[in-house]
Design an enzyme around this catalytic site. Structure first.
Site, PDB file in Angstrom:
ATOM      1  CB  THR A  68      -0.317-100.361 -38.215  1.00  0.00           C
ATOM      2  OG1 THR A  68       1.068-100.172 -38.487  1.00  0.00           O
ATOM      3  CG2 THR A  68      -0.494-100.899 -36.797  1.00  0.00           C
ATOM      4  CE  LYS A 128       3.548-100.642 -36.349  1.00  0.00           C
ATOM      5  NZ  LYS A 128       4.771 -99.892 -36.085  1.00  0.00           N
ATOM      6  CE  LYS A 139      -3.755 -96.900 -37.438  1.00  0.00           C
ATOM      7  NZ  LYS A 139      -2.625 -97.709 -37.957  1.00  0.00           N
TER       8      LYS A 139
HETATM    9  N1  LIG Z   1       4.255 -92.797 -40.186  1.00  0.00           N
HETATM   10  C1  LIG Z   1       4.867 -93.734 -39.458  1.00  0.00           C
HETATM   11  O1  LIG Z   1       5.840 -93.457 -38.751  1.00  0.00           O
HETATM   12  C2  LIG Z   1       4.420 -95.151 -39.485  1.00  0.00           C
HETATM   13  C3  LIG Z   1       3.159 -95.510 -39.892  1.00  0.00           C
HETATM   14  N2  LIG Z   1       2.798 -96.836 -39.863  1.00  0.00           N
HETATM   15  C4  LIG Z   1       1.489 -97.262 -40.289  1.00  0.00           C
HETATM   16  O2  LIG Z   1       1.517 -97.263 -41.705  1.00  0.00           O
HETATM   17  C5  LIG Z   1       0.246 -96.902 -42.237  1.00  0.00           C
HETATM   18  C6  LIG Z   1       0.411 -95.668 -43.111  1.00  0.00           C
HETATM   19  O3  LIG Z   1       0.975 -94.653 -42.317  1.00  0.00           O
HETATM   20  P1  LIG Z   1       1.418 -93.247 -42.928  1.00  0.00           P
HETATM   21  O4  LIG Z   1       2.027 -93.430 -44.254  1.00  0.00           O
HETATM   22  O5  LIG Z   1       2.172 -92.562 -41.857  1.00  0.00           O
HETATM   23  O6  LIG Z   1       0.005 -92.567 -43.079  1.00  0.00           O
HETATM   24  P2  LIG Z   1      -0.516 -91.383 -44.020  1.00  0.00           P
HETATM   25  O7  LIG Z   1      -1.670 -90.822 -43.286  1.00  0.00           O
HETATM   26  O8  LIG Z   1       0.595 -90.502 -44.424  1.00  0.00           O
HETATM   27  O9  LIG Z   1      -1.007 -92.169 -45.327  1.00  0.00           O
HETATM   28  C7  LIG Z   1      -2.164 -92.914 -45.302  1.00  0.00           C
HETATM   29  C8  LIG Z   1      -2.408 -93.516 -46.661  1.00  0.00           C
HETATM   30  O10 LIG Z   1      -3.680 -94.187 -46.633  1.00  0.00           O
HETATM   31  C9  LIG Z   1      -4.505 -93.634 -47.662  1.00  0.00           C
HETATM   32  N3  LIG Z   1      -5.905 -93.675 -47.267  1.00  0.00           N
HETATM   33  C10 LIG Z   1      -6.449 -93.202 -46.134  1.00  0.00           C
HETATM   34  N4  LIG Z   1      -7.771 -93.433 -46.102  1.00  0.00           N
HETATM   35  C11 LIG Z   1      -8.070 -94.060 -47.277  1.00  0.00           C
HETATM   36  C12 LIG Z   1      -9.270 -94.566 -47.838  1.00  0.00           C
HETATM   37  N5  LIG Z   1     -10.441 -94.482 -47.192  1.00  0.00           N
HETATM   38  N6  LIG Z   1      -9.197 -95.154 -49.042  1.00  0.00           N
HETATM   39  C13 LIG Z   1      -8.010 -95.247 -49.704  1.00  0.00           C
HETATM   40  N7  LIG Z   1      -6.841 -94.793 -49.221  1.00  0.00           N
HETATM   41  C14 LIG Z   1      -6.870 -94.199 -48.022  1.00  0.00           C
HETATM   42  C15 LIG Z   1      -4.003 -92.232 -47.876  1.00  0.00           C
HETATM   43  O11 LIG Z   1      -4.421 -91.753 -49.124  1.00  0.00           O
HETATM   44  P3  LIG Z   1      -4.544 -90.160 -49.390  1.00  0.00           P
HETATM   45  O12 LIG Z   1      -3.171 -89.699 -49.732  1.00  0.00           O
HETATM   46  O13 LIG Z   1      -5.505 -90.054 -50.510  1.00  0.00           O
HETATM   47  O14 LIG Z   1      -5.069 -89.537 -48.115  1.00  0.00           O
HETATM   48  C16 LIG Z   1      -2.502 -92.471 -47.780  1.00  0.00           C
HETATM   49  O15 LIG Z   1      -2.002 -93.037 -48.959  1.00  0.00           O
HETATM   50  C17 LIG Z   1      -0.658 -96.703 -41.025  1.00  0.00           C
HETATM   51  O16 LIG Z   1      -1.330 -97.891 -40.785  1.00  0.00           O
HETATM   52  C18 LIG Z   1       0.325 -96.389 -39.905  1.00  0.00           C
HETATM   53  O17 LIG Z   1      -0.194 -96.732 -38.638  1.00  0.00           O
HETATM   54  C19 LIG Z   1       3.679 -97.814 -39.499  1.00  0.00           C
HETATM   55  C20 LIG Z   1       4.938 -97.520 -39.113  1.00  0.00           C
HETATM   56  C21 LIG Z   1       5.393 -96.147 -39.028  1.00  0.00           C
HETATM   57  O1  LIG Z   2       3.910 -97.278 -36.300  1.00  0.00           O
HETATM   58  C1  LIG Z   2       4.792 -96.428 -36.159  1.00  0.00           C
HETATM   59  C2  LIG Z   2       6.057 -96.777 -35.580  1.00  0.00           C
HETATM   60  C3  LIG Z   2       7.020 -95.666 -35.488  1.00  0.00           C
HETATM   61  C4  LIG Z   2       8.368 -96.186 -35.074  1.00  0.00           C
HETATM   62  O2  LIG Z   2       8.553 -97.405 -34.954  1.00  0.00           O
HETATM   63  O3  LIG Z   2       9.255 -95.349 -34.889  1.00  0.00           O
END
Ligand SMILES: NC(=O)C1=CN([C@@H]2O[C@H](COP(=O)(O)OP(=O)(O)OC[C@H]3O[C@@H](n4cnc5c(N)ncnc54)[C@H](OP(=O)(O)O)[C@@H]3O)[C@@H](O)[C@H]2O)C=CC1
Ligand SMILES: O=CCCC(=O)O
Length: 340
Positions: free
Chosen positions: A143, A218, A286
């Site tokens: 996102t 989104k 964010k």
């Molecule tokens: N969780 C949710 O319900 C949802 C999340 N999203 C979106 O999806 C994306 C991921 O979310 P989510 O999986 O929950 O987040 P997490 O915080 O669990 O994971 C983030 C990922 O990004 C990596 N990362 C962070 N900073 C860096 C960097 N500087 N360089 C390289 N890699 C980096 C992390 O690596 P490391 O493991 O090394 O920290 C990890 O793999 C976000 O944009 C979020 O807004 C969308 C829908 C639903």
């Molecule tokens: O970006 C996060 C979305 C979470 C959801 O759709 O439930």
């Protein structure tokens, strides 16, 4: 499948219909494209294409796992390498940089935290752009805001590869269950090719046109969700303060016109003050920030979202960044106790 195109496997170049040809009449192009598409579908057996996956966080890990379980040939990378271990245990390959992943895979998905990390992984040192090339595809499911997505798109497309943004609606459980909703925009041909994999990871997909539209959709959705959650938190605390049972409030809400799965899912744990992380609060803040930027760019007034964003910022300042976004209720409790 090395450098051969994911879009035209085993079809000699001269026989491949171009995705957009000014020289074909519409019916001829349509026929040609149908033939091409059907040739494609015969090549769509699982495992035919090598899939890269960058980012093994809360979302990326189960998404990659579903691809592996479905029989795809998956190569993973994560900044913190240890998070790749469970996927490798399931049969994934591991590469030590995004560049190596895109160099060896036909189609690469990226699920990163925010605009900064999405740009860095795609375009920074040893980034995806240095391994990708014509005939391959890059699908960013993080996102991010439209400007960041356009920047990544340009860098990827300058290599001759195709780009699609495809942020998802749905959280940890839908990711585990293959029930995500993909909000895609960018190269239509890549959308068609990647759809097979979207359908493994999700329950529906939307193609929204030019890069930026998926990001915008989104952000609008998450802006609404963030405001709903902040309002719900206020309601729970107000019900308690006037002597009502908040569990009954959740039940009443669940039966009425404002019912949303989120309320029944998060309400009971919010009442117990526990916040098992599905969607980290820092990511919700964010998204509020990016949505407010989007609104600002078109002079759209969003006072409710702006107020909710302030609450998420307060929650972050209380150290709740890595809790679930439903922990935003704690910010209201803290305000309450300071006032008492
Ligand atoms: N969780 C949710 O319900 C949802 C999340 N999203 C979106 O999806 C994306 C991921 O979310 P989510 O999986 O929950 O987040 P997490 O915080 O669990 O994971 C983030 C990922 O990004 C990596 N990362 C962070 N900073 C860096 C960097 N500087 N360089 C390289 N890699 C980096 C992390 O690596 P490391 O493991 O090394 O920290 C990890 O793999 C976000 O944009 C979020 O807004 C969308 C829908 C639903
Ligand atoms: O970006 C996060 C979305 C979470 C959801 O759709 O439930």
């Amino acid at each position: 499948m090395a450098l051969c195109s994911i879009f035209c496997p085993r079809i000699p170049l001269r026989f491949r219909p171009k995705p957009i040809s000014p020289f074909l009449s519409k019916p001829l192009y349509s026929l040609s494209y149908r033939v091409y598409s059907s040739l494609q579908s015969t090549k769509d057996e699982l495992g035919t294409f090598s899939i890269g996956f960058l980012g093994m966080g809360i979302m990326g890990s189960p998404m990659a796992q579903n691809l592996i379980t479905a029989g795809c040939d998956v190569t993973v990378w994560n900044r913190t390498q240890s998070k790749c271990d469970p996927l490798v245990g399931l049969g994934a390959k591991y590469k030590s940089t995004p560049e190596e992943v895109t160099a060896t895979c036909d189609l690469t998905f990226a699920m990163l935290a925010d605009p900064e990390s999405a740009i860095d992984v795609a375009c920074g040192k040893n980034g995806a752009v240095f391994g990708i090339s014509s005939g391959k595809g890059y699908v960013d499911v993080s996102t991010v805001d439209a400007a960041s997505s356009m920047l990544i798109s340009k860098q990827i497309k300058d290599t001759g590869a195709l780009f699609l943004e495809a942020p998802v609606s749905g959280s940890k459980k839908p990711a585990e269950d293959g029930q995500l909703i993909f909000l895609t925009a960018g190269d239509k041909l890549l959308y068609e090719k990647a759809s097979h994999f979207f359908d493994i990871m999700g329950k529906s997909r939307f193609y929204l046109g030019e890069v930026g539209n998926g990001a915008a959709m989104k952000l609008v959705v998450n802006m609404i969700m963030g405001s709903m959650m902040a309002s719900f938190a206020e309601g729970i605390l107000l019900s308690q303060k006037v002597g009502l049972d908040p569990n009954v409030l959740v039940e009443v809400v669940s039966q009425g016109a404002i019912n949303a799965p989120m309320y029944s899912l998060k309400g009971p744990s919010m009442i117990k003050s526990v916040y098992p992380t599905a969607f980290p609060l820092k990511h919700q803040q964010k998204d509020m920030r990016l949505a407010l930027g989007l609104a600002e760019s078109v002079s759209q007034s969003t006072p409710i979202a702006a107020a909710a964003n302030e609450l998420y910022k307060v929650a972050k300042s209380y150290g709740l960044s890595d809790e679930d976004f439903s922990a935003v209720i704690e910010a209201l409790k803290a305000v309450k106790s300071r006032e008492a």
